[in-house]
Design a protein around this motif. Structure first.
Motif, PDB file in Angstrom:
ATOM      1  N   ASN A 180       0.737 -18.009  25.394  1.00 24.82           N
ATOM      2  CA  ASN A 180       1.910 -17.455  24.723  1.00 24.82           C
ATOM      3  C   ASN A 180       3.155 -18.313  24.878  1.00 24.82           C
ATOM      4  O   ASN A 180       4.190 -17.994  24.316  1.00 24.82           O
ATOM      5  CB  ASN A 180       2.197 -16.036  25.229  1.00 24.82           C
ATOM      6  N   SER A 181       3.066 -19.410  25.624  1.00 22.40           N
ATOM      7  CA  SER A 181       4.213 -20.313  25.739  1.00 22.40           C
ATOM      8  C   SER A 181       4.366 -21.112  24.445  1.00 22.40           C
ATOM      9  O   SER A 181       3.525 -21.054  23.552  1.00 22.40           O
ATOM     10  CB  SER A 181       4.038 -21.255  26.934  1.00 22.40           C
ATOM     11  N   LYS A 182       5.420 -21.868  24.363  1.00 21.19           N
ATOM     12  CA  LYS A 182       5.722 -22.587  23.122  1.00 21.19           C
ATOM     13  C   LYS A 182       4.909 -23.854  22.941  1.00 21.19           C
ATOM     14  O   LYS A 182       4.696 -24.287  21.823  1.00 21.19           O
ATOM     15  CB  LYS A 182       7.207 -22.924  23.080  1.00 21.19           C
ATOM     16  N   ASP A 183       4.461 -24.474  24.010  1.00 27.46           N
ATOM     17  CA  ASP A 183       3.772 -25.755  23.932  1.00 27.46           C
ATOM     18  C   ASP A 183       2.275 -25.539  23.763  1.00 27.46           C
ATOM     19  O   ASP A 183       1.552 -25.333  24.732  1.00 27.46           O
ATOM     20  CB  ASP A 183       4.063 -26.570  25.188  1.00 27.46           C
ATOM     21  N   GLU A 184       1.790 -25.604  22.542  1.00 32.72           N
ATOM     22  CA  GLU A 184       0.395 -25.267  22.255  1.00 32.72           C
ATOM     23  C   GLU A 184      -0.589 -26.314  22.779  1.00 32.72           C
ATOM     24  O   GLU A 184      -1.661 -25.974  23.260  1.00 32.72           O
ATOM     25  CB  GLU A 184       0.193 -25.083  20.754  1.00 32.72           C
ATOM     26  N   MET A 185      -0.232 -27.593  22.702  1.00 33.15           N
ATOM     27  CA  MET A 185      -1.164 -28.632  23.138  1.00 33.15           C
ATOM     28  C   MET A 185      -1.432 -28.547  24.645  1.00 33.15           C
ATOM     29  O   MET A 185      -2.569 -28.654  25.088  1.00 33.15           O
ATOM     30  CB  MET A 185      -0.599 -30.014  22.771  1.00 33.15           C
ATOM     31  N   ASN A 186      -0.392 -28.336  25.437  1.00 33.11           N
ATOM     32  CA  ASN A 186      -0.601 -28.186  26.879  1.00 33.11           C
ATOM     33  C   ASN A 186      -1.330 -26.887  27.197  1.00 33.11           C
ATOM     34  O   ASN A 186      -2.078 -26.817  28.174  1.00 33.11           O
ATOM     35  CB  ASN A 186       0.731 -28.237  27.630  1.00 33.11           C
ATOM     36  N   ALA A 187      -1.137 -25.857  26.377  1.00 38.99           N
ATOM     37  CA  ALA A 187      -1.862 -24.602  26.571  1.00 38.99           C
ATOM     38  C   ALA A 187      -3.355 -24.814  26.352  1.00 38.99           C
ATOM     39  O   ALA A 187      -4.179 -24.293  27.104  1.00 38.99           O
ATOM     40  CB  ALA A 187      -1.336 -23.535  25.627  1.00 38.99           C
TER      41      ALA A 187
END
Length: 99
Positions: free
Chosen positions: A37-44
């Protein structure tokens, strides 16, 4: 063992296991949902793939599970319900499911 439980949990949205194993993966479930749910999708994606074996479980987490909890809360996504005691060693079996 925890990665297998986490993968099965995200695929089926609930699992039956011993109480100790269920309590050991609850922090991992909370962390994975919060990272998605954080903004940084690639690191997620990178973070989740450290803990989840299959791509299907990862897609289920990103598409269906995490968006339900986007703006509601930061933890407490799971519920533990006692089911029975296992024959043989008398271990407590619980159902771990999403709230």
């Amino acid at each position: 063992m925890q990665r297998n439980l986490l993968t099965s949990f995200f695929l089926h949205k609930s699992i039956k296991t011993t109480e100790k194993k269920a309590k050991s993966i609850i922090p991992l479930i909370d962390k994975c949902i919060n990272v998605v749910n954080s903004k940084d999708e690639m690191n997620a994606i990178r973070y989740v793939m450290q803990y989840v074996f299959t791509e299907e479980a990862s897609k289920e987490l990103f598409a269906h599970i995490a968006p339900r909890y986007k703006d509601t809360k930061n933890s407490g996504f799971t519920r533990i319900t006692p089911v029975k005691y296992r024959d043989g060693d008398n271990a407590k079996i619980v159902a771990l499911e999403l709230v």
